[in-house]
Design a protein around this motif. Structure first.
Motif, mmCIF file in Angstrom:
data_model
loop_
_atom_site.group_PDB
_atom_site.id
_atom_site.type_symbol
_atom_site.label_atom_id
_atom_site.label_comp_id
_atom_site.label_asym_id
_atom_site.label_seq_id
_atom_site.Cartn_x
_atom_site.Cartn_y
_atom_site.Cartn_z
ATOM 1 N N ASP A 59 0.825 -1.204 0.000
ATOM 2 C CA ASP A 59 0.000 0.000 0.000
ATOM 3 C C ASP A 59 0.861 1.257 0.000
ATOM 4 N N ALA A 60 1.966 1.195 0.749
ATOM 5 C CA ALA A 60 2.853 2.359 0.859
ATOM 6 C C ALA A 60 3.835 2.469 -0.298
ATOM 7 N N GLY A 61 4.042 1.382 -1.006
ATOM 8 C CA GLY A 61 5.022 1.388 -2.097
ATOM 9 C C GLY A 61 6.447 1.411 -1.598
ATOM 10 N N ILE A 62 6.693 0.798 -0.434
ATOM 11 C CA ILE A 62 8.035 0.742 0.134
ATOM 12 C C ILE A 62 8.319 -0.686 0.588
ATOM 13 N N GLY A 63 9.521 -0.905 1.116
ATOM 14 C CA GLY A 63 9.888 -2.190 1.679
ATOM 15 C C GLY A 63 10.512 -2.016 3.042
ATOM 16 N N PRO A 64 10.840 -3.116 3.714
ATOM 17 C CA PRO A 64 11.412 -3.037 5.059
ATOM 18 C C PRO A 64 12.691 -2.213 5.138
ATOM 19 N N ASP A 65 13.472 -2.209 4.079
ATOM 20 C CA ASP A 65 14.729 -1.465 4.102
ATOM 21 C C ASP A 65 14.530 0.043 4.157
ATOM 22 N N ASP A 66 13.316 0.502 3.872
ATOM 23 C CA ASP A 66 13.032 1.941 3.884
ATOM 24 C C ASP A 66 12.625 2.456 5.265
ATOM 25 N N VAL A 67 12.460 1.545 6.222
ATOM 26 C CA VAL A 67 11.944 1.917 7.549
ATOM 27 C C VAL A 67 13.077 2.407 8.443
ATOM 28 N N ASP A 68 12.848 3.520 9.126
ATOM 29 C CA ASP A 68 13.852 4.121 10.006
ATOM 30 C C ASP A 68 13.630 3.814 11.480
ATOM 31 N N GLU B 85 10.722 -10.009 12.684
ATOM 32 C CA GLU B 85 10.908 -10.922 11.563
ATOM 33 C C GLU B 85 9.727 -10.868 10.597
ATOM 34 N N SER B 86 8.506 -10.778 11.127
ATOM 35 C CA SER B 86 7.339 -10.649 10.255
ATOM 36 C C SER B 86 7.367 -9.344 9.461
ATOM 37 N N LEU B 87 7.927 -8.307 10.051
ATOM 38 C CA LEU B 87 8.032 -7.017 9.357
ATOM 39 C C LEU B 87 9.147 -7.004 8.323
ATOM 40 N N GLY B 88 9.914 -8.075 8.244
ATOM 41 C CA GLY B 88 10.957 -8.182 7.226
ATOM 42 C C GLY B 88 12.261 -7.503 7.585
ATOM 43 N N PHE B 89 12.402 -7.084 8.842
ATOM 44 C CA PHE B 89 13.650 -6.455 9.252
ATOM 45 C C PHE B 89 14.772 -7.492 9.381
ATOM 46 N N PHE B 90 14.379 -8.714 9.714
ATOM 47 C CA PHE B 90 15.338 -9.805 9.849
ATOM 48 C C PHE B 90 14.740 -11.070 9.254
ATOM 49 N N GLU B 91 15.606 -11.962 8.782
ATOM 50 C CA GLU B 91 15.155 -13.261 8.318
ATOM 51 C C GLU B 91 14.731 -14.103 9.523
ATOM 52 N N PRO B 92 13.872 -15.113 9.312
ATOM 53 C CA PRO B 92 13.487 -15.988 10.423
ATOM 54 C C PRO B 92 14.712 -16.555 11.133
ATOM 55 N N GLY B 93 14.722 -16.414 12.454
ATOM 56 C CA GLY B 93 15.835 -16.910 13.246
ATOM 57 C C GLY B 93 16.919 -15.891 13.520
ATOM 58 N N GLY C 224 22.789 -4.782 19.610
ATOM 59 C CA GLY C 224 22.649 -3.327 19.540
ATOM 60 C C GLY C 224 22.002 -2.805 18.280
ATOM 61 N N VAL C 225 21.477 -3.681 17.441
ATOM 62 C CA VAL C 225 20.866 -3.236 16.186
ATOM 63 C C VAL C 225 19.574 -2.467 16.438
ATOM 64 N N THR C 226 18.796 -2.900 17.442
ATOM 65 C CA THR C 226 17.477 -2.303 17.682
ATOM 66 C C THR C 226 17.440 -1.402 18.915
ATOM 67 N N THR C 227 18.591 -1.099 19.481
ATOM 68 C CA THR C 227 18.647 -0.177 20.610
ATOM 69 C C THR C 227 18.450 1.262 20.135
ATOM 70 N N ALA C 228 18.344 2.181 21.053
ATOM 71 C CA ALA C 228 18.065 3.574 20.707
ATOM 72 C C ALA C 228 19.094 4.143 19.735
ATOM 73 N N ASP C 229 20.340 3.749 19.876
ATOM 74 C CA ASP C 229 21.398 4.256 19.000
ATOM 75 C C ASP C 229 21.780 3.263 17.916
ATOM 76 N N GLY C 230 20.957 2.223 17.737
ATOM 77 C CA GLY C 230 21.236 1.217 16.722
ATOM 78 C C GLY C 230 20.783 1.648 15.339
ATOM 79 N N ASP C 231 21.002 0.756 14.367
ATOM 80 C CA ASP C 231 20.631 1.055 12.988
ATOM 81 C C ASP C 231 19.116 1.116 12.803
ATOM 82 N N LEU C 232 18.362 0.366 13.599
ATOM 83 C CA LEU C 232 16.907 0.352 13.482
ATOM 84 C C LEU C 232 16.299 0.344 14.883
ATOM 85 N N PRO C 233 16.111 1.515 15.482
ATOM 86 C CA PRO C 233 15.538 1.570 16.835
ATOM 87 C C PRO C 233 14.119 0.996 16.874
#
Length: 388
Positions: free
Chosen positions: A270-279, A296-304, A313-322
């Motif tokens: 609907d948005a015309g974007i993919g998981p890589d576009d999410v900040d 994983e369902s949102l496509g930020f990471f592969e299953p597992g 630290g990828v999803t922490t406040a100062d990570g690449d994807l908070p």
């Protein structure tokens, strides 16, 4: 198709408010949303209100007109019930209504009040979001259900209690500056691991608290905003919803959440974007394993692969994807019927730059909200962006 914008948001403090009524809580959130939006109540075309178990906790059905009255509205009002995804669905239907040109202004949100009941009664009420015939009567509770999902995940992909503890530590740290959060106290990995088990492998700090609170979001058309000089800098670019079998034993996979997969796919398309576009994202972490499954369902990471994200630290406040800069359900709190609206409110504040954690995502343009019902038998995903 009309462009749906978020003109204003309102929240109550999330926590224990046994002395207050549900209508009082929702009135406060609505007042703040109208003040934030600068939109007069008489311009509201409809109210979309999310609530899960007010009939149990407050002995009050038929809540939609009651909440319209509390918010000072005289307009069509409808209650949406989708367990923990109730307000998420209410917001989604507001967006769809505005896009269809059937309304210019919709107030959407929700409320839940539970802390005046004892834990056993709250647990019994919440359990009605699972399959009564095949789960509740067998003694299933949501801590037990998510423990089964965590065990299945560990067996298939690996992972440890320490990985989950890092999710809890991250979200508690994020909640500290959030004035609306229930638990504004940091915890350590050691504290999380030493806490009593709730349902092995989940401990006390792996579970969200019992919470009272309300949320409200003023959704307007871009045309209305322009005509009335309303500042609405955040656009709802995409929305999606998915459904899965209710009972865990009827699902093909306990370590995946297909309803969220479908909702995310729909929202991204609907948005015309993919998981890589999410900040930045707010996801439904009713239990720490739920955050892992959501990412994983949102496509930020592969299953597992989502299990390592907080620890690395990828999803922490100062990570690449908070993830869950609000503190999430884990630390901000989970007033069931209000949570989906709260996620939209928090993302809006983050994208506008007026959230206490906005400094961590100063250049963010796209945010995603993931709201789930039960053991993710229902899921709603929204894509928000800074409007051009």
């Amino acid at each position: 198709m009309a462009d749906a914008r978020v003109a204003g948001v309102g929240l109550t403090h999330f926590g224990s408010h046994p002395e207050r009524t549900g209508r009082d809580l929702f009135a406060e959130a609505a007042l703040r949303a109208f003040e934030d939006a600068g939109v007069p109540r008489e311009d509201v075309d409809q109210l979309n209100y999310g609530n899960y178990m007010g009939s149990i906790t407050e002995n009050q059905g038929h809540q939609a007109p009651l909440m319209a009255e509390a918010a000072g509205l005289r307009c069509p009002a409808t209650r949406y019930e989708e367990a923990c995804a109730s307000a998420g669905v209410a917001v989604r239907e507001a967006v769809r209504t505005v896009r269809a040109g059937q309304a210019d202004v919709v107030l959407a949100g929700g409320m839940e009040r539970m802390s005046h009941l004892d834990t056993d009664d709250v647990t019994a009420g919440l359990s009605t979001a699972s399959d009564d015939l095949f789960e509740v009567r067998a003694g299933m509770t949501f801590p037990g259900a998510y423990a089964l999902m965590a065990r299945a995940y560990f067996e298939e992909y690996g992972g440890t209690k320490t990985d989950l503890a890092n999710v809890a530590v991250k979200n508690h740290a994020n909640a500290v500056p959030n004035e609306y959060a229930q638990y504004r106290t940091e915890i350590s990995v050691e504290q999380a691991l030493d806490a009593p088990d709730v349902a092995t492998p989940l401990g006390l700090y792996d579970a969200c608290p019992i919470t009272d609170g309300a949320s409200a979001v003023v959704v307007v058309s871009a045309e209305y905003a322009a005509e009335h000089d309303v500042d609405a800098p955040v656009r709802v670019r995409g929305t999606g919803q998915g459904t899965d079998n209710m009972a865990l034993q009827d699902r093909a996979h306990l370590a995946r959440t297909p309803a969220a997969d479908d909702a995310a796919e729909m929202a991204y398309a609907d948005a015309g974007i993919g998981p890589d576009d999410v900040d930045v994202a707010e996801v439904h972490d009713c239990f720490t394993i739920a955050e892992v499954l959501a990412t994983e369902s949102l496509g930020f990471f592969e299953p597992g692969e989502g299990i390592d994200a907080a620890r690395e630290g990828v999803t922490t406040a100062d990570g690449d994807l908070p993830i869950n800069l609000s503190g999430g359900l884990k630390a901000k709190g989970h007033p069931v019927g209000a949570t989906g609206g709260s996620q939209i409110a928090e993302l809006t504040r983050l994208l506008r730059g007026d959230h206490p954690n906005s400094e961590h995502v100063a250049d963010a343009e796209v945010g995603v909200a993931h709201n789930a019902g039960g053991t993710v038998a229902s899921a709603v995903v929204h894509v928000l962006e800074v409007a051009e």
